[in-house]
Design a protein around this motif. Structure first.
Motif, mmCIF file in Angstrom:
data_model
loop_
_atom_site.group_PDB
_atom_site.id
_atom_site.type_symbol
_atom_site.label_atom_id
_atom_site.label_comp_id
_atom_site.label_asym_id
_atom_site.label_seq_id
_atom_site.Cartn_x
_atom_site.Cartn_y
_atom_site.Cartn_z
ATOM 1 N N LYS A 248 0.830 -1.218 0.000
ATOM 2 C CA LYS A 248 0.000 0.000 0.000
ATOM 3 C C LYS A 248 0.859 1.262 0.000
ATOM 4 O O LYS A 248 0.494 2.284 -0.567
ATOM 5 C CB LYS A 248 -0.914 0.007 1.237
ATOM 6 C CG LYS A 248 -2.149 -0.865 1.067
ATOM 7 C CD LYS A 248 -3.228 -0.499 2.057
ATOM 8 C CE LYS A 248 -2.935 -1.047 3.430
ATOM 9 N NZ LYS A 248 -3.895 -0.653 4.446
ATOM 10 N N THR B 285 -1.546 3.754 -2.636
ATOM 11 C CA THR B 285 -2.723 3.751 -1.757
ATOM 12 C C THR B 285 -2.429 4.692 -0.583
ATOM 13 O O THR B 285 -3.266 5.488 -0.171
ATOM 14 C CB THR B 285 -3.007 2.321 -1.229
ATOM 15 O OG1 THR B 285 -3.023 1.435 -2.331
ATOM 16 C CG2 THR B 285 -4.310 2.251 -0.476
ATOM 17 N N ARG B 286 -1.217 4.570 -0.047
ATOM 18 C CA ARG B 286 -0.743 5.537 0.940
ATOM 19 C C ARG B 286 0.272 6.428 0.236
ATOM 20 O O ARG B 286 1.045 5.924 -0.588
ATOM 21 C CB ARG B 286 -0.073 4.825 2.106
ATOM 22 C CG ARG B 286 -1.058 4.246 3.100
ATOM 23 C CD ARG B 286 -0.328 3.891 4.360
ATOM 24 N NE ARG B 286 -1.202 3.270 5.342
ATOM 25 C CZ ARG B 286 -1.930 3.960 6.211
ATOM 26 N NH1 ARG B 286 -1.899 5.275 6.214
ATOM 27 N NH2 ARG B 286 -2.672 3.330 7.098
ATOM 28 N N ASP C 84 2.287 1.358 -3.800
ATOM 29 C CA ASP C 84 1.432 1.454 -4.992
ATOM 30 C C ASP C 84 0.574 2.726 -5.025
ATOM 31 O O ASP C 84 -0.278 2.889 -5.889
ATOM 32 C CB ASP C 84 0.545 0.202 -5.144
ATOM 33 C CG ASP C 84 -0.550 0.100 -4.086
ATOM 34 O OD1 ASP C 84 -0.723 1.053 -3.297
ATOM 35 O OD2 ASP C 84 -1.241 -0.931 -4.041
#
Lengths: 136, 200
Positions: free
Chosen positions: B56, B61-62, B59
């Motif tokens: 995360k 997402t965070r 990629d």
């Protein structure tokens, strides 16, 4: 008091960051980690993550190039540069889009993107850069 | 603040030893689970938590903001945050399923606690001394030994280099890490709420 909490927090973080890898491994080993299985799982994960990120980076690079090329094209079409106009006309004719774009300078950047997205963007950028330099 | 691109994240990953990072993350996860049973993991392995967080964090997402903190600091912040959410979710599910009250503890010191600051620094110093003694007493009550208490005092004084602490405590560095893991399993009371040191 906030300062004291902050100091403790930072100290714990700094201490944690300074743990050498061999000690981390020893601690995990003491917790019962089987390194053969552990290493295999990590290798598999790292391979998958790297692959996924490389694919994402390539896609982002392609998007940035497309953005740049469409900006350049818009500018070149507005200036009426011969080669870019000929290139675009050729693409439009090949794709049978002439009814949509009777006047090239009126094409929006999004429309330009649609026409050039599947072309060799590096070649297009080189051609546009050369034409811009010649114009200057 | 600027968010890192995927290429920058790849550069970071190429520059570090990912396995070392994953191992350190796993040690942290294991420490967070030390007083919990296997049931609390809900079918996940310790490595799964690390891999999910790292994925995360990489990629998008965070979002890592390089001007804000180092990549490793960001990863540990994300891991702490993910585990906090996981435990909270688990606690909620448990409450719904079993209708049994859970003990009230573990909050995140930097993220959830807000204290009014005192402008007069002399008062603050007195307060800090009193507070430190109070925390030491709380740690003692939980069975912290002499080494753990000394280590806590070092941390409060900003002494955080493992080598330095090893010299001051006159113990091998390996033992110092074991002490630190024991210490992290204790709690200190902040604003009438207990805070676990293992999260910090």
């Amino acid at each position: 008091m906030d300062k004291l909490k902050k100091t403790i927090k930072e100290s714990l973080n700094n201490f944690n960051e300074a743990i050498p890898n061999d000690l981390v491994r020893k601690q995990l080993e003491a917790d019962g980690v089987d390194w053969n299985e552990h290493d295999l799982l990590q290798d598999k994960f790292i391979k998958q993550l790297t692959f996924k990120l490389n694919a994402k980076a390539n896609k982002e690079k392609q998007e940035r190039m497309l953005e740049r090329a469409s900006n350049f094209f818009k500018d070149a079409l507005n200036k009426g540069l011969d080669k870019p106009i000929a290139y675009m006309n050729n693409l439009i004719n090949t794709n049978q889009l002439q009814t949509q774009f009777s006047r090239l300078e009126k094409m929006s950047e999004e429309q330009i993107k649609d026409v050039i997205k599947d072309q060799n963007l590096i070649e297009i950028l080189e051609m546009l850069e050369e034409e811009s330099k010649r114009e200057q | 603040m600027r968010v890192a691109t995927t290429s920058e994240i790849i550069e970071q990953l190429n520059a570090i030893d990912i396995k070392r990072l994953l191992n350190k993350m796993e040690l942290y996860v294991r420490d967070r689970f030390y007083d919990k049973s296997d049931r609390n993991k809900r079918g996940f392995q310790f490595q799964d938590f690390c891999q999910q967080t790292l994925t995360k964090a990489c990629d998008g997402t965070r979002k890592w903001k390089p001007d804000n903190c180092s990549f490793e600091q960001f990863i540990f912040w994300a891991l702490q945050s993910d585990l906090d959410s996981f435990f909270k979710k688990f606690k909620r599910t448990e409450l719904t399923l079993e209708k049994t009250p859970q003990s009230e503890y573990i909050i995140n010191l930097p993220n959830y606690i807000e204290e009014k600051s005192i402008d007069d620094s002399s008062f603050e110093k007195i307060d800090e001394k009193v507070q430190l003694q109070e925390w030491i007493k709380q740690l003692k009550d939980q069975g912290a030994d002499k080494d753990e208490l000394e280590m806590f005092e070092f941390f409060a004084a900003g002494i955080d280099k493992p080598k330095e602490i090893a010299e001051l405590l006159d113990k091998p560095i390996e033992v110092i890490y074991t002490i630190s893991r024991r210490l992290r399993r204790k709690k200190i009371k902040l604003n009438e709420k207990w805070t676990s040191l293992k999260k910090q």
